[in-house]
Design a protein around this motif. Sequence first.
Motif, mmCIF file in Angstrom:
data_model
loop_
_atom_site.group_PDB
_atom_site.id
_atom_site.type_symbol
_atom_site.label_atom_id
_atom_site.label_comp_id
_atom_site.label_asym_id
_atom_site.label_seq_id
_atom_site.Cartn_x
_atom_site.Cartn_y
_atom_site.Cartn_z
ATOM 1 N N UNK A 1 9.018 -7.208 -2.771
ATOM 2 C CA UNK A 1 9.252 -6.326 -1.623
ATOM 3 C C UNK A 1 8.094 -6.330 -0.630
ATOM 4 N N UNK A 2 6.989 -6.977 -0.973
ATOM 5 C CA UNK A 2 5.858 -7.080 -0.046
ATOM 6 C C UNK A 2 4.974 -8.237 -0.478
ATOM 7 N N UNK A 3 4.309 -8.903 0.486
ATOM 8 C CA UNK A 3 3.411 -10.012 0.163
ATOM 9 C C UNK A 3 4.170 -11.183 -0.419
ATOM 10 N N UNK A 4 3.616 -11.760 -1.465
ATOM 11 C CA UNK A 4 4.305 -12.860 -2.144
ATOM 12 C C UNK A 4 3.999 -12.803 -3.630
ATOM 13 N N UNK A 5 4.932 -13.354 -4.418
ATOM 14 C CA UNK A 5 4.784 -13.379 -5.861
ATOM 15 C C UNK A 5 5.068 -14.787 -6.356
ATOM 16 N N UNK A 6 4.185 -15.302 -7.201
ATOM 17 C CA UNK A 6 4.351 -16.626 -7.794
ATOM 18 C C UNK A 6 4.779 -16.448 -9.239
ATOM 19 N N UNK A 7 5.889 -17.075 -9.601
ATOM 20 C CA UNK A 7 6.441 -16.999 -10.955
ATOM 21 C C UNK A 7 6.292 -18.368 -11.609
ATOM 22 N N UNK A 8 5.664 -18.409 -12.761
ATOM 23 C CA UNK A 8 5.545 -19.650 -13.528
ATOM 24 C C UNK A 8 6.163 -19.431 -14.895
ATOM 25 N N UNK A 9 7.136 -20.272 -15.244
ATOM 26 C CA UNK A 9 7.848 -20.057 -16.489
ATOM 27 C C UNK A 9 8.065 -21.314 -17.290
ATOM 28 N N UNK A 10 8.270 -21.126 -18.604
ATOM 29 C CA UNK A 10 8.640 -22.199 -19.525
ATOM 30 C C UNK A 10 10.024 -21.872 -20.048
ATOM 31 N N UNK A 11 11.039 -22.566 -19.573
ATOM 32 C CA UNK A 11 12.394 -22.334 -20.038
ATOM 33 C C UNK A 11 12.965 -23.568 -20.686
ATOM 34 N N UNK B 1 -0.141 -13.483 -7.519
ATOM 35 C CA UNK B 1 0.130 -13.404 -6.093
ATOM 36 C C UNK B 1 -0.576 -12.243 -5.444
ATOM 37 N N UNK B 2 -0.013 -11.773 -4.333
ATOM 38 C CA UNK B 2 -0.659 -10.699 -3.579
ATOM 39 C C UNK B 2 0.377 -9.711 -3.053
ATOM 40 N N UNK B 3 1.399 -9.456 -3.837
ATOM 41 C CA UNK B 3 2.484 -8.624 -3.334
ATOM 42 C C UNK B 3 2.922 -7.557 -4.318
ATOM 43 N N UNK B 4 4.059 -6.947 -4.009
ATOM 44 C CA UNK B 4 4.688 -5.939 -4.857
ATOM 45 C C UNK B 4 5.962 -6.526 -5.432
ATOM 46 N N UNK B 5 6.110 -6.390 -6.742
ATOM 47 C CA UNK B 5 7.230 -7.003 -7.443
ATOM 48 C C UNK B 5 7.918 -5.953 -8.299
ATOM 49 N N UNK B 6 9.218 -5.788 -8.097
ATOM 50 C CA UNK B 6 10.023 -4.915 -8.954
ATOM 51 C C UNK B 6 10.687 -5.746 -10.036
ATOM 52 N N UNK B 7 10.765 -5.150 -11.231
ATOM 53 C CA UNK B 7 11.390 -5.835 -12.363
ATOM 54 C C UNK B 7 12.503 -4.956 -12.920
#
Length: 395
Positions: free
Chosen positions: A347-357, A384-390
């Motif tokens: 919802x703000x800034x940016x978020x980087x997601x790194x996953x092993x699937x 990252x530098x943002x706000x992330x909702x889960x």
Amino acid sequence: MDRLENTVRPYAWGSTTALPELLGEDPTGQPQAELWMGAHPGAPSRIDRGAGPQPLSEVIAADPEGELGEESVRAYGPRLPFLLKLLAAAAPLSLQVHPDNAQAAAGYADEEKRGVPLDAPHRNYKDTSHKPELICALTPFEGLCGFRHPQEAATLLEGLGVDGLKPYADILRAHPEGDALREVLTALLTADRDEMAGTVAAAAEAAAGRPEYAVYADLARHYPGDPGVLAAMLLNHVVLRPGEGLFLAAGVPHAYLSGLGVEIMANSDNVLRCGLTPKHVDVPELLRVVRFEPSDPGVLRPEADERTGEETYETPVGEFRLSRRTLVPGAEAHTVRAPAAQLLLCTAGSAVLRGEGSGGARELTLSPGRSAYIPAGETVRLSGDGTLFRATVAV
């Protein structure tokens, strides 16, 4: 881990600017009310695992336990039990209430027995589930939630000096709280429509220019003559600050008025309307479902986990769990893993997601308004530098 392609719902009450501004897109000039994230059959999100975009509902149906997790399927069946939204209101939504599970099951069975078509405008129950909701404000967010104490509502009505409101104020002062609220709401919704329209118009005229009545004058501008304008005066008026939330349990009358927020709810379509709408109002069924209990609106503030920094909005339901994280540049990446499916929304800034699937290592970057789907059991690292909702299931 999959990026979600989501659908915007263009309801008339939606803002023309709030969602485009968040998403970094040009406004279309049309209302953009809700951005849906999840597997609701009305507008499922889409993901692409190499064969082109597929509705998330179909992906889940092909392997419910693999996508949702065994516990979630055992508790809520082979479907994602919640719907996540971005909601952008520029005008009031209908005054409404939701049933509990027993009421929903009984109401659905009754309408099925009577042969009421699922798409009939007078149908109340589209499924057998309750529909608890949680809204979290991203901007100042205004709404109505739960009954005021009758004495407070009487004072508000009396303050307008409208003769047609005096009988309602007298009832609110003279009768036990629950009985008074039930009697007044019933009277408002069953009164002669022309007579009630005149009373609403007189109340709106008396409210004009008075700050303490501004919200009701605005309701009357949007819904002239609607008894819901007066019913709204029975409810608590709430203004949320960014980050604050409201949980809406079964039987609690409510209406959103304005603002941008993150909303999560059980995956149901069961709504009973009280007013502020041209849609069907089933007064007898509504009165069966509403809880006539005065209460504090119960503004929620997220509770932080000191170890992880995740802030959770605690609610008493299992179908969903909503939390948020503030990502700080240069900080150690956060690790999230759940036994149920998850949706992540920036919802703000940016978020980087790194996953092993199952498809190997993958990285996604989310900008504001963008989201991702994480199957059950998959581990994802967040930075990252943002706000992330889960959003996930409370199993």
